[in-house]
Scaffold this active site. Structure first.
Site, PDB file in Angstrom:
ATOM      1  N   GLY A   1      33.566  24.007  23.679  1.00  0.00           N
ATOM      2  CA  GLY A   1      34.202  24.276  22.385  1.00  0.00           C
ATOM      3  C   GLY A   1      34.127  25.764  22.064  1.00  0.00           C
ATOM      4  O   GLY A   1      33.914  26.596  22.957  1.00  0.00           O
TER       5      GLY A   1
ATOM      6  N   ARG B   1      21.996  20.946  18.249  1.00  0.00           N
ATOM      7  CA  ARG B   1      21.218  20.144  17.297  1.00  0.00           C
ATOM      8  C   ARG B   1      20.028  19.560  18.047  1.00  0.00           C
ATOM      9  O   ARG B   1      20.172  19.145  19.210  1.00  0.00           O
ATOM     10  CB  ARG B   1      22.060  19.002  16.725  1.00  0.00           C
ATOM     11  CG  ARG B   1      23.059  19.411  15.662  1.00  0.00           C
ATOM     12  CD  ARG B   1      22.387  19.856  14.362  1.00  0.00           C
ATOM     13  NE  ARG B   1      23.347  20.183  13.344  1.00  0.00           N
ATOM     14  CZ  ARG B   1      23.864  21.408  13.144  1.00  0.00           C
ATOM     15  NH1 ARG B   1      23.478  22.426  13.905  1.00  0.00           N
ATOM     16  NH2 ARG B   1      24.730  21.624  12.187  1.00  0.00           N
TER      17      ARG B   1
ATOM     18  N   GLU C   1      13.439  18.746  12.067  1.00  0.00           N
ATOM     19  CA  GLU C   1      13.184  20.056  11.447  1.00  0.00           C
ATOM     20  C   GLU C   1      12.666  19.892  10.027  1.00  0.00           C
ATOM     21  O   GLU C   1      13.129  18.996   9.322  1.00  0.00           O
ATOM     22  CB  GLU C   1      14.489  20.873  11.444  1.00  0.00           C
ATOM     23  CG  GLU C   1      14.919  21.206  12.851  1.00  0.00           C
ATOM     24  CD  GLU C   1      16.270  21.922  12.918  1.00  0.00           C
ATOM     25  OE1 GLU C   1      16.784  22.342  11.858  1.00  0.00           O
ATOM     26  OE2 GLU C   1      16.801  22.048  14.020  1.00  0.00           O
TER      27      GLU C   1
ATOM     28  N   ARG D   1      33.731  16.922  27.600  1.00  0.00           N
ATOM     29  CA  ARG D   1      34.333  15.584  27.577  1.00  0.00           C
ATOM     30  C   ARG D   1      35.666  15.570  28.318  1.00  0.00           C
ATOM     31  O   ARG D   1      36.017  14.645  29.009  1.00  0.00           O
ATOM     32  CB  ARG D   1      34.549  15.139  26.132  1.00  0.00           C
ATOM     33  CG  ARG D   1      33.471  14.189  25.670  1.00  0.00           C
ATOM     34  CD  ARG D   1      33.767  13.683  24.308  1.00  0.00           C
ATOM     35  NE  ARG D   1      34.323  14.752  23.475  1.00  0.00           N
ATOM     36  CZ  ARG D   1      35.000  14.548  22.361  1.00  0.00           C
ATOM     37  NH1 ARG D   1      35.222  13.335  21.949  1.00  0.00           N
ATOM     38  NH2 ARG D   1      35.454  15.559  21.648  1.00  0.00           N
TER      39      ARG D   1
ATOM     40  N   HIS E   1      15.904  27.563  13.554  1.00  0.00           N
ATOM     41  CA  HIS E   1      17.330  27.238  13.318  1.00  0.00           C
ATOM     42  C   HIS E   1      18.061  28.436  12.679  1.00  0.00           C
ATOM     43  O   HIS E   1      18.526  28.345  11.531  1.00  0.00           O
ATOM     44  CB  HIS E   1      17.448  25.991  12.437  1.00  0.00           C
ATOM     45  CG  HIS E   1      18.789  25.321  12.564  1.00  0.00           C
ATOM     46  ND1 HIS E   1      18.980  23.976  12.473  1.00  0.00           N
ATOM     47  CD2 HIS E   1      20.027  25.840  12.784  1.00  0.00           C
ATOM     48  CE1 HIS E   1      20.257  23.677  12.603  1.00  0.00           C
ATOM     49  NE2 HIS E   1      20.917  24.810  12.794  1.00  0.00           N
ATOM     50  N   ILE E   2      18.157  29.507  13.454  1.00  0.00           N
ATOM     51  CA  ILE E   2      18.803  30.726  12.926  1.00  0.00           C
ATOM     52  C   ILE E   2      20.038  31.094  13.746  1.00  0.00           C
ATOM     53  O   ILE E   2      20.454  32.253  13.756  1.00  0.00           O
ATOM     54  CB  ILE E   2      17.815  31.924  12.894  1.00  0.00           C
ATOM     55  CG1 ILE E   2      17.206  32.182  14.284  1.00  0.00           C
ATOM     56  CG2 ILE E   2      16.739  31.716  11.848  1.00  0.00           C
ATOM     57  CD1 ILE E   2      16.480  33.516  14.408  1.00  0.00           C
ATOM     58  N   GLY E   3      20.618  30.113  14.429  1.00  0.00           N
ATOM     59  CA  GLY E   3      21.746  30.387  15.323  1.00  0.00           C
ATOM     60  C   GLY E   3      22.832  31.270  14.724  1.00  0.00           C
ATOM     61  O   GLY E   3      23.313  32.207  15.363  1.00  0.00           O
TER      62      GLY E   3
HETATM   63  C1  GLV Z   1      24.287  25.433  11.963  1.00  0.00           C
HETATM   64  O1  GLV Z   1      23.470  24.824  12.548  1.00  0.00           O
HETATM   65  C2  GLV Z   1      25.660  25.071  11.911  1.00  0.00           C
HETATM   66  O2  GLV Z   1      26.032  23.965  12.307  1.00  0.00           O
HETATM   67  O3  GLV Z   1      26.459  25.915  11.462  1.00  0.00           O
END
Ligand code: GLV
Length: 328
Positions: free
Chosen positions: A164, A246, A275, A186, A293-295
């Site tokens: 994606g 996730r 989390e 997929r 979780h700071i992506g």
């Molecule tokens: C963060 O985890 C998002 O889905 O934007």
């Protein structure tokens, strides 16, 4: 004689459940009566059920599990604008059923999240965090030829799960490292292959041939525990697993076991199954890098996300089509 008419303009009401960057709030305030939950605590299910129906639109966050009961409790709400690209916190089936528009924040965070995945990959391969701790702890005595021997990244095989937007940006950034790129998605994506010189392989083949495996899929019933004990066993014992998608996409217990049994070289994790709980076993390991979780967490991107949330709310509440609906 003058008659003074008092014109009361009834502004639509918007609730933002967690503080988001001011740019989005300021834009919303030009259109609506805006309330932001700045209490520092996330709304409970009971609070959402009690409060949501007082508003026309809600800006939601990953911290809000919007289930069937919440959706059914607020018929006045026209849109839930999620401040995230992932929307696994929202019961989409219930939203579709009651014609509730749900939007997310795709595209604007793809590069930033891909950069986080690369940062984790390098940090684990080159033992950056471990080495930093060593310096801070005052342990560094002299240059040494075998200090923190890591693993080269260039010329290796990169396995990308999910082609994606984020997977694409991640693949693009491999340019310059002369890597063989394998991907699993997929659906086969010929454009992805052409653009990134990537090879479409079966899932098992990707796991057993990659030096680095990075996950870029949404969480849904198909992807929950996509990587479990069997999949980890297929990976090379000097491979690194990166997860910025996730937490529940990876079976955390199986990952811990695989790391303890040296089935893997290490892991870089930005997300966890429960989390903000991070298992003690992971906290004790030197070969994992753990992020809260700071992506997508850069100033620029979070601001772009807040503006997209605002534009979605404005469009829908002013009778136009949402910018980024998660279903049509
Ligand atoms: C963060 O985890 C998002 O889905 O934007």
């Amino acid at each position: 004689m003058y008659i003074i008419y008092k014109v009361v303009i009834l502004l639509k009401k918007v609730l933002i459940t967690e503080p988001i960057p001011q740019a989005g709030i300021d834009l919303l305030k030009e259109h609506f009566d805006v309330t932001v939950n700045t209490s520092g605590h996330s709304m409970t299910k009971e609070e959402m059920i009690r409060e949501f129906n007082k508003y026309d639109g809600i800006g939601t966050s990953l911290l809000n599990p919007i289930d069937y009961d919440v959706i059914e409790s607020c018929p006045n709400v026209q849109i839930m604008a999620n401040f995230a690209v992932g929307f696994n916190n929202i019961d989409i089936e219930a939203a579709v059923k009651r014609n509730l528009i749900v939007t997310n924040t795709p595209d604007v965070l793809s590069d930033t999240t891909a950069e986080t995945a690369w940062a984790l990959l390098f940090a684990v391969a080159r033992r950056i965090v471990e080495a930093d701790r060593y310096v801070r702890d005052g342990k560094w005595q002299k240059f040494s030829t075998n200090l923190f021997l890591g693993m080269d990244v260039f010329n290796k095989t990169l396995g990308i799960i999910g082609a994606g937007n984020i997977g694409r940006r991640f693949a693009e950034k491999a340019r310059g490292y002369h890597m063989d790129i394998l991907y699993y998605n997929r659906h086969r994506d010929f454009e992805f292959e052409k653009q990134y010189n990537a090879k479409y392989v079966a899932f098992d083949e990707l796991l057993s041939n990659s030096d680095f495996v990075s996950i870029h899929v949404p969480l849904n019933e198909e992807t929950r525990h996509l990587i479990g004990a069997e999949e980890l066993a297929l990976m090379k014992d000097n491979a690194i697993l990166i997860n910025t998608s996730r937490g529940p996409v990876v079976d955390e217990k199986a990952l811990i076991k695989a790391l303890q049994e040296k089935q893997l070289y290490g892991a870089g994790l930005d997300v966890f199954e429960d989390e903000p709980h991070v298992p003690e076993a992971l906290l004790q390991m030197d070969n994992v890098v753990l992020l809260p979780h700071i992506g997508s967490s850069t100033k620029e991107t979070r601001e772009r996300m807040s503006l997209l949330v605002a534009h979605n709310l404005i469009n829908v509440l002013e009778g136009k089509a949402p910018v980024t609906p998660v279903f049509k």
